[in-house]
Write a protein that holds these residues in place. Structure first.
Motif, PDB file in Angstrom:
ATOM      1  N   TRP A  20      53.889  41.126 -18.762  1.00  0.00           N
ATOM      2  CA  TRP A  20      55.315  41.667 -18.083  1.00  0.00           C
ATOM      3  C   TRP A  20      55.712  40.726 -17.080  1.00  0.00           C
ATOM      4  O   TRP A  20      55.043  40.447 -16.132  1.00  0.00           O
ATOM      5  N   GLU A 126      52.405  40.272 -15.085  1.00  0.00           N
ATOM      6  CA  GLU A 126      51.402  41.078 -14.897  1.00  0.00           C
ATOM      7  C   GLU A 126      50.695  41.428 -16.629  1.00  0.00           C
ATOM      8  O   GLU A 126      51.697  41.445 -17.143  1.00  0.00           O
ATOM      9  N   ALA A 128      50.146  42.823 -19.892  1.00  0.00           N
ATOM     10  CA  ALA A 128      50.762  44.000 -20.587  1.00  0.00           C
ATOM     11  C   ALA A 128      49.716  44.356 -21.483  1.00  0.00           C
ATOM     12  O   ALA A 128      49.345  44.034 -22.642  1.00  0.00           O
ATOM     13  N   GLU A 134      55.772  50.741 -21.203  1.00  0.00           N
ATOM     14  CA  GLU A 134      56.997  50.673 -20.024  1.00  0.00           C
ATOM     15  C   GLU A 134      56.462  49.365 -19.431  1.00  0.00           C
ATOM     16  O   GLU A 134      55.260  49.049 -18.964  1.00  0.00           O
ATOM     17  N   PRO A 135      57.350  48.459 -18.784  1.00  0.00           N
ATOM     18  CA  PRO A 135      57.244  47.157 -18.148  1.00  0.00           C
ATOM     19  C   PRO A 135      56.704  47.466 -17.058  1.00  0.00           C
ATOM     20  O   PRO A 135      56.996  48.548 -16.202  1.00  0.00           O
ATOM     21  N   ALA A 136      55.733  46.631 -16.485  1.00  0.00           N
ATOM     22  CA  ALA A 136      55.301  46.645 -14.887  1.00  0.00           C
ATOM     23  C   ALA A 136      56.522  46.405 -14.201  1.00  0.00           C
ATOM     24  O   ALA A 136      57.667  45.670 -14.572  1.00  0.00           O
ATOM     25  N   ASN A 139      58.409  41.855  -9.708  1.00  0.00           N
ATOM     26  CA  ASN A 139      58.201  41.504  -8.293  1.00  0.00           C
ATOM     27  C   ASN A 139      58.651  40.177  -8.083  1.00  0.00           C
ATOM     28  O   ASN A 139      58.196  38.988  -8.188  1.00  0.00           O
TER      29      ASN A 139
END
Length: 159
Positions: A20, A126, A128, A134-136, A139
């Motif tokens: 992600w 991140e 996956a 659901e996506p992270a 950031n």
């Protein structure tokens, strides 16, 4: 890993590294470790409205091949709409950006020449574990901090 650059290899979809990245699913199809550093390929799966801010890669050319959906690609010289089958090239050192402007999910390949940019996405993304989930959460701070180490410069609007 020792790479035999003369060997034919096949990489199945299940072997990809799923990440992600800022709310988009990025799958590393092949990295520079497997191509002797010549190139890397990732597949981006993005929702409508998604796309990175304008940016410049100082080390790699970046090319795109649209598989599904509709995208708008832009740069210093204007914009181009791109649907399935369209190939777009963004040379290193030139400002560019893209956005999913379709009504549904989009998919496109990203080709980095030479390889190296995939390491940036591995650092800022991140894992996956459920690519259909659901996506992270994004950031942006991690993205902005890592970018200079990979020769990436974001051109953000004045605050």
């Amino acid at each position: 890993m020792v790479v035999d650059e003369k060997a034919v290899m096949a990489i199945e979809e299940g072997e990809r590294r799923n990440l992600w990245v800022m709310g988009s699913l990025l799958q590393i199809v092949i990295d520079g470790d497997r191509t002797g550093g010549a190139y890397a390929v990732a597949e981006d799966r993005s929702s409508p409205g998604f796309g990175p801010p304008p940016h410049v890669h100082e080390r790699e050319d970046e090319s795109f091949y649209v598989i599904e959906g509709e995208y708008l690609f832009g740069g210093e010289d204007g914009e181009v709409r791109a649907g399935p089958g369209t190939f777009v090239h963004a040379p290193k050192g030139h400002l560019h950006w893209w956005r999913n402007v379709g009504d549904g999910p989009g998919r496109h390949l990203e080709i980095f020449t030479p390889a190296g940019l995939e390491k940036f996405f591995e650092e800022v993304g991140e894992p996956a574990t459920d690519p259909d989930g659901e996506p992270a959460p994004p950031n942006p701070q991690r993205l902005l901090e890592a970018a200079p180490r990979y020769g990436v410069r974001f051109v953000l609007p004045d605050s």
